[in-house]
Write an enzyme that holds these catalytic residues in place. Structure first.
Site, PDB file in Angstrom:
ATOM      1  N   HIS A 122      27.600  52.542  70.437  1.00 57.62           N
ATOM      2  CA  HIS A 122      28.514  51.406  70.620  1.00 57.62           C
ATOM      3  C   HIS A 122      29.364  51.117  69.392  1.00 57.62           C
ATOM      4  O   HIS A 122      29.859  50.019  69.204  1.00 57.62           O
ATOM      5  CB  HIS A 122      27.734  50.169  71.077  1.00 57.62           C
ATOM      6  CG  HIS A 122      27.560  50.161  72.569  1.00 57.62           C
ATOM      7  ND1 HIS A 122      27.198  51.294  73.248  1.00 57.62           N
ATOM      8  CD2 HIS A 122      27.722  49.200  73.493  1.00 57.62           C
ATOM      9  CE1 HIS A 122      27.149  51.016  74.544  1.00 57.62           C
ATOM     10  NE2 HIS A 122      27.466  49.746  74.722  1.00 57.62           N
ATOM     11  N   ASP A 183      25.383  39.380  69.457  1.00 62.04           N
ATOM     12  CA  ASP A 183      25.785  38.715  70.703  1.00 62.04           C
ATOM     13  C   ASP A 183      25.410  39.542  71.929  1.00 62.04           C
ATOM     14  O   ASP A 183      25.327  39.030  73.039  1.00 62.04           O
ATOM     15  CB  ASP A 183      27.309  38.499  70.724  1.00 62.04           C
ATOM     16  CG  ASP A 183      27.746  37.525  69.652  1.00 62.04           C
ATOM     17  OD1 ASP A 183      26.893  36.750  69.186  1.00 62.04           O
ATOM     18  OD2 ASP A 183      28.929  37.559  69.286  1.00 62.04           O
ATOM     19  N   GLU A 294      28.441  29.164  66.941  1.00 63.50           N
ATOM     20  CA  GLU A 294      29.564  30.095  66.928  1.00 63.50           C
ATOM     21  C   GLU A 294      30.824  29.323  67.318  1.00 63.50           C
ATOM     22  O   GLU A 294      30.819  28.082  67.348  1.00 63.50           O
ATOM     23  CB  GLU A 294      29.334  31.281  67.881  1.00 63.50           C
ATOM     24  CG  GLU A 294      28.296  32.275  67.376  1.00 63.50           C
ATOM     25  CD  GLU A 294      28.407  33.658  68.023  1.00 63.50           C
ATOM     26  OE1 GLU A 294      29.367  33.913  68.785  1.00 63.50           O
ATOM     27  OE2 GLU A 294      27.507  34.489  67.768  1.00 63.50           O
TER      28      GLU A 294
END
Ligand SMILES: Cc1cc2nc3c(=O)[nH]c(=O)nc-3n(C[C@H](O)[C@H](O)[C@H](O)COP(=O)(O)OP(=O)(O)OC[C@H]3O[C@@H](n4cnc5c(N)ncnc54)[C@H](O)[C@@H]3O)c2cc1C
Ligand SMILES: *[C@@H]1O[C@H](CO)[C@@H](O)[C@H](O)[C@H]1NC(C)=O
Ligand SMILES: *[C@@H]1O[C@H](CO)[C@@H](O)[C@H](O)[C@H]1NC(C)=O
Length: 544
Positions: A122, A183, A294
């Protein structure tokens, strides 16, 4: 008090900004012509295996070495760089990895065969690829038993190729969980620990690399080394945030805490950037505060407040019609408080008290309650939706910046006010952390101020698009942001950094460059490992 006014319902589920983006992307895609494949051209040439590979094939392995059908190892989430390897190792044991690296190392610097560990692939810019080299598929090591140790300082021992989502499910069986997250949880331990692992818990616990007791690492010489704060500490600190340059993480001992069952999940909107950042900074400075903080930016999203309203409980309509969001910029502060069902009264009071001190636009308070797993695995919900639409495996020209607190207002004024026209290409996250509690000995590079912001431009390019949603447009926009930072001499650092020359890397590391080079010389002198970052192109003997 506020909670009661809102008519809180636990069945309310967030309508994510991501879902809105999905709908926009979906809309655009339906308008676009379909039927052709837009992926960047991949070279599928079969290279003749070189001498080292031939001798590697005669090695006895618990797993296996594959010389064919390795196109997947040339892919990553960024979907921009595609460099096929010559071979992929599917290790079944740590000794498969050490034996292989040792073999390549002993062939000496003329072998030219570089080695990249690949976690879940990723990365955004080919970091887990090895052009005409060898990729080690770390996920093959998965399934090795996770060992949980309870007690005063609980921890779990996991394989470097383990996915964080699996660790969550396993540790929860013991009422425990890691403290610091990303996340998105479908990433490997080795992949995030090579960077940092930053999310809304990092203001409190530091990034994931702050929450590791011990590592087992295979160096660029093929040696298997156990390291921690007290044992081989230089390698330990080097590997954490070390972009895979000093060794391959084969095992990690991760610090745990007792896991909460439920999460209060809260979003509020601001139109004033100063109030937004003031509140964020206030919240992270408190001792008794939220567990996750956040935020994100919403630029010129037509009807944002209408969709905001739709996500509320219909029994409690929001008086948002007084706002016209078109053309405007909003800032969403996102907070979460963990709790167990028996603490609900106390938690509600605590949350009310914190919210009462903030300056958001009152009718935009949006509150929800979900399980801990639902909260942590939230992005996976978006992933499933995007996958269903064919919008997951698109180009992702992401840009992540760490910006000192003293410069965030200048940055916001120019970037959110002038460079970006809207946020239809993907979310822009923005939240502060105070790094005084972060371990400064790791390889991670951060701005020098105590408090800095993570600003993440998480763009997706729309396939077939030529306009403002195209890969070219977004890459150019990223460049304009970086150019602005350098012209304004902002002391910004890239997170998940990407550069193509060694001079740029040297500037990125700044005063840490010397130590980084020394560690490379000590642990990977032939510069075999993680070539996708393009930090060291040559063996250290020829490196000046
Ligand atoms: C949807 C999404 C959300 C994300 N959210 C966050 C976030 O909230 N916070 C955050 O910090 N990051 C986030 N990231 C970035 C992510 O942490 C990095 O891209 C990470 O490297 C991906 O892990 P991976 O297992 O896929 O690694 P890969 O892409 O496979 O590898 C990344 C790098 O690490 C090296 N590497 C891989 N495994 C090992 C190992 N075992 N030992 C040594 N080196 C190794 C590789 O060679 C490569 O250089 C996100 C990425 C995506 C796609
Ligand atoms: C950062 O944290 C340190 C230590 O907790 C504290 O002394 C300092 O005031 C904090 N800085 C800001 C700006 O919040
Ligand atoms: C906001 O978006 C609309 C439609 O997407 C566009 O017409 C308008 O010009 C944009 N406004 C600004 C200030 O960029």
């Amino acid at each position: 008090m506020v909670l009661k006014l809102i008519g809180f319902s636990k069945h309310v589920i967030f309508s994510f900004i991501k879902t809105i983006i999905l709908l926009i992307l979906n809309f655009i895609l339906h308008k676009a012509d379909s039927g052709c494949n837009n992926s960047v051209t991949t070279s599928l040439v079969q290279f003749p295996p070189n001498e080292v590979l031939i001798s590697l094939q005669s090695q006895v392995l618990d797993g296996h070495l594959s010389l064919k059908d390795n196109e997947d190892a040339a892919k990553d989430f960024g979907n921009i760089h595609h460099f096929p390897p010559l071979a992929v190792l599917h290790p079944k044991s740590v000794s498969d990895i050490s034996r292989t690296i040792k073999h390549v190392f002993e062939k000496g610097s003329d072998s030219e065969l570089k080695i990249a560990a690949r976690g879940h692939g990723h990365s955004l810019q080919g970091q887990s690829q090895a052009h005409e080299g060898l990729v080690i598929k770390m996920e093959s090591l998965q399934g090795h038993e996770m060992k949980i140790h309870s007690g005063e300082f609980p921890y779990v021992d996991v394989s470097g190729g383990e996915l964080w989502i699996n660790i969550l499910h396993e540790t929860l069986k013991h009422g425990l969980a890691p403290k610091s997250w990303t996340d998105y949880l479908h990433l490997t331990v080795g992949g995030t620990l090579s960077n940092a692992g930053i999310s809304g818990q990092a203001f409190k616990h530091g990034p994931q690399i702050n929450n590791i007791f011990q590592l087992e690492v295979v160096t660029g010489k093929g040696e298997v080394v156990t390291c921690s704060e007290n044992r081989n500490a230089d390698l330990f600190h080097g590997v954490l945030g070390g972009l895979g340059q000093f060794g391959i993480i084969t095992r990690a001992r991760i610090s745990l805490e007792s896991a909460p069952k439920r999460v209060k999940w809260i979003r509020v909107l601001y139109s004033d950037f100063s109030l937004f950042t003031r509140d964020q900074e206030y919240l992270i400075s408190l001792k008794d505060t939220f567990d996750y903080i956040e935020g994100f930016v919403i630029i010129n999203r037509t009807g944002i407040l209408n969709s905001w309203r739709l996500s509320f409980d219909p029994k409690d309509p929001l008086q948002a019609s007084q706002f016209n969001s078109d053309g405007k910029t909003f800032y969403c502060l996102e907070m979460a408080k963990y709790f167990n069902p028996d603490e609900v009264e106390v938690v509600n009071q605590g949350v009310d008290h914190l919210l009462s001190q903030l300056s958001y636009i009152p009718p935009t308070l949006f509150l929800s309650e979900v399980s801990y797993v639902e909260f942590l695995d939230r992005v996976h919900v978006s992933e499933k939706k995007l996958r269903a639409q064919g919008l997951w495996e698109v180009h992702h020209p992401w840009l992540n910046l760490l910006i000192p607190r003293s410069e965030i207002h200048d940055f916001a004024e120019v970037v959110f006010g002038h460079i970006l026209k809207d946020t239809s290409n993907g979310p822009i996250l923005i939240y502060p952390v105070n790094q005084t509690r972060w371990n400064s000995k790791t390889s991670l590079v951060t701005p020098e101020e105590d408090v800095f912001y993570l600003v993440a431009f998480l763009s997706s390019a729309v396939p077939f698009s030529t306009g403002e949603n195209s890969l070219e447009y977004i890459l150019n926009q990223n460049k304009r942001i970086l150019d602005f930072c350098s012209h304004a001499q902002l002391n910004v650092k890239q997170y998940l950094p990407h550069y193509s020359t060694q001079e740029e890397w040297q500037a990125h590391f700044g005063s840490q460059w010397g130590a980084f080079v020394e560690r490379k010389r000590a642990y990977d002198p032939l510069a075999l490992l993680a070539p996708g970052h393009k930090i060291f192109q040559k063996a250290m003997s020829t490196f000046i």
